[in-house]
Design an enzyme around this catalytic site. Structure first.
Site, PDB file in Angstrom:
ATOM      1  CB  SER A   1      32.261  30.050  26.253  1.00 60.88           C
ATOM      2  OG  SER A   1      31.708  30.184  27.159  1.00 60.88           O
TER       3      SER A   1
ATOM      4  CE1 TYR B   1      28.345  32.645  23.450  1.00 58.30           C
ATOM      5  CE2 TYR B   1      28.706  31.708  25.742  1.00 58.30           C
ATOM      6  CZ  TYR B   1      29.265  32.321  24.704  1.00 58.30           C
ATOM      7  OH  TYR B   1      30.262  33.005  24.657  1.00 58.30           O
TER       8      TYR B   1
HETATM    9  P1  NDP Z   1      32.028  41.449  21.686  1.00 56.62           P
HETATM   10  O1  NDP Z   1      30.564  41.254  21.657  1.00 56.62           O
HETATM   11  O2  NDP Z   1      32.657  42.711  22.760  1.00 56.62           O
HETATM   12  O3  NDP Z   1      32.816  41.741  20.487  1.00 56.62           O
HETATM   13  C1  NDP Z   1      32.484  40.718  19.474  1.00 56.62           C
HETATM   14  C2  NDP Z   1      33.365  40.890  18.191  1.00 56.62           C
HETATM   15  O4  NDP Z   1      33.133  39.923  17.282  1.00 56.62           O
HETATM   16  C3  NDP Z   1      33.450  42.316  17.687  1.00 56.62           C
HETATM   17  O5  NDP Z   1      34.543  42.457  17.256  1.00 56.62           O
HETATM   18  C4  NDP Z   1      32.285  41.995  16.609  1.00 56.62           C
HETATM   19  O6  NDP Z   1      32.162  42.667  15.459  1.00 56.62           O
HETATM   20  C5  NDP Z   1      32.681  40.399  16.124  1.00 56.62           C
HETATM   21  N1  NDP Z   1      31.508  39.696  15.635  1.00 56.62           N
HETATM   22  C6  NDP Z   1      30.284  39.391  15.951  1.00 56.62           C
HETATM   23  N2  NDP Z   1      29.587  39.005  15.065  1.00 56.62           N
HETATM   24  C7  NDP Z   1      30.039  38.863  13.877  1.00 56.62           C
HETATM   25  C8  NDP Z   1      29.970  38.493  12.760  1.00 56.62           C
HETATM   26  N3  NDP Z   1      28.716  37.848  12.253  1.00 56.62           N
HETATM   27  N4  NDP Z   1      30.872  38.783  11.655  1.00 56.62           N
HETATM   28  C9  NDP Z   1      32.078  39.136  11.989  1.00 56.62           C
HETATM   29  N5  NDP Z   1      32.375  39.690  13.135  1.00 56.62           N
HETATM   30  C10 NDP Z   1      31.389  39.667  14.206  1.00 56.62           C
HETATM   31  O7  NDP Z   1      32.444  39.937  22.364  1.00 56.62           O
HETATM   32  P2  NDP Z   1      33.487  39.494  23.148  1.00 56.62           P
HETATM   33  O8  NDP Z   1      34.766  40.189  23.015  1.00 56.62           O
HETATM   34  O9  NDP Z   1      33.038  39.610  24.534  1.00 56.62           O
HETATM   35  O10 NDP Z   1      33.571  37.747  22.809  1.00 56.62           O
HETATM   36  C11 NDP Z   1      34.460  37.269  21.816  1.00 56.62           C
HETATM   37  C12 NDP Z   1      34.417  35.991  21.826  1.00 56.62           C
HETATM   38  O11 NDP Z   1      34.403  35.614  23.097  1.00 56.62           O
HETATM   39  C13 NDP Z   1      33.142  35.267  21.261  1.00 56.62           C
HETATM   40  O12 NDP Z   1      33.064  34.146  20.657  1.00 56.62           O
HETATM   41  C14 NDP Z   1      32.410  34.984  22.725  1.00 56.62           C
HETATM   42  O13 NDP Z   1      31.470  33.981  22.655  1.00 56.62           O
HETATM   43  C15 NDP Z   1      33.714  34.557  23.632  1.00 56.62           C
HETATM   44  N6  NDP Z   1      33.407  34.471  25.102  1.00 56.62           N
HETATM   45  C16 NDP Z   1      33.303  35.909  25.796  1.00 56.62           C
HETATM   46  C17 NDP Z   1      33.020  35.940  26.885  1.00 56.62           C
HETATM   47  C18 NDP Z   1      32.767  37.131  27.734  1.00 56.62           C
HETATM   48  O14 NDP Z   1      32.416  36.770  28.903  1.00 56.62           O
HETATM   49  N7  NDP Z   1      33.129  38.190  27.084  1.00 56.62           N
HETATM   50  C19 NDP Z   1      33.045  34.763  27.943  1.00 56.62           C
HETATM   51  C20 NDP Z   1      33.292  33.492  26.889  1.00 56.62           C
HETATM   52  C21 NDP Z   1      33.526  33.651  25.588  1.00 56.62           C
HETATM   53  P3  NDP Z   1      31.517  44.029  15.374  1.00 56.62           P
HETATM   54  O15 NDP Z   1      32.259  45.006  16.345  1.00 56.62           O
HETATM   55  O16 NDP Z   1      31.431  44.814  13.977  1.00 56.62           O
HETATM   56  O17 NDP Z   1      30.023  43.750  15.873  1.00 56.62           O
END
Ligand code: NDP
Length: 237
Positions: A132, A146
């Protein structure tokens, strides 16, 4: 497009948001894609059917289950660690268990997954972790845990790039700014505050992040390693 025909790709955390866009991108370019999810079985199964990929439930907070999933995926050409969670708020009020869980998912899992994948990864493999821009810049309170987790990925990528570089394996971090997902919706309560510090005043799209991941995984990026790649609309500028 068939740029990843014959390539094996595992996306940890691929059921929704940025991870789902990454699954679509690699599957659309001909890769054999598998991905994990934690709780969103319906979304995962729909995406698997749509893209011809394979969805497997594996909680990244469970180290042994996550390592087993990486091992059972066989030799991977590309590992993308996208699964990540937030634990936002006043550190004086935060549940320490929530902070420790965040560290397990956002820090420990990427490290163990990268190491396990590298055991069988062929020459020229790619390890890409979604960090991030908060690893570099934290303009608001309530983000310390975070931000700590995303900054840890920077040291990890620099170190593992040295460890695996002799085998032509690259290790990179993609650092998004605000991206329109369920974690950070473009019409959510943080919208105006986030846009105020950005040069391009909109949320990014998951597909824009997936495009950067695909470039890092492709043949043009073989000399790019141990580096952070920020895609944030100028949030950190
Ligand atoms: P979402 O919450 O929309 O999606 C998260 C995804 O990760 C889902 O597919 C979820 O699965 C999966 N996930 C979460 N926890 C676990 C776990 N314990 N084990 C396996 N899978 C897991 O998040 P984003 O798409 O927004 O974020 C994705 C990445 O990008 C993250 O690392 C986040 O920190 C990073 N990020 C996002 C930003 C944003 O503004 N959106 C900005 C900067 C970084 P499930 O559906 O089963 O919960």
């Amino acid at each position: 497009m068939a740029g990843f025909q014959g390539k094996s790709v595992l996306v940890l955390g691929g059921s929704r948001g940025i991870g789902a866009a990454i699954v679509r991108r690699f599957a659309g370019e001909g890769a054999a894609v598998s991905f994990t999810y934690a709780g969103s079985r319906d979304a995962a199964e729909r995406l698997a059917t749509e893209t011809g990929s394979m969805a497997v439930q594996a909680d990244s907070a469970d180290r042994d289950a996550m390592i087993a999933r990486v091992r059972e995926s066989g030799p991977l050409d590309v590992l993308v660690v996208n699964a990540g969670v937030g634990a936002f708020g006043d550190p004086l009020e935060q549940d320490p268990d929530a902070v420790d869980r965040l560290i397990r998912i956002n820090v420990n899992a990427p490290y163990h997954a990268a190491v396990e994948a590298a055991r069988r990864m062929p020459e020229g493999g790619r390890i890409i972790v979604i960090g991030s821009v908060n690893g570099d810049r934290i303009p608001f309170p309530g983000l310390a845990a975070y931000a700590m987790s995303k900054a840890a990925l920077q040291g990890m990528a620099r170190g593992l790039a040295r460890d695996f570089g002799p085998r032509g394996i690259t290790v990179n971090v993609v650092q998004p700014g605000p991206i329109d997902t369920e974690l950070n919706p473009a019409d959510g309560p943080m919208k105006d505050i986030q846009h105020a510090v950005m040069a391009i005043k909109r949320h990014g799209r998951p597909e824009e992040v997936a495009a950067m991941v695909a470039w890092l995984a492709g043949p043009e990026a073989g000399f790019v390693t141990g580096a952070m790649h920020t895609i944030d609309g100028g949030f950190g500028a």
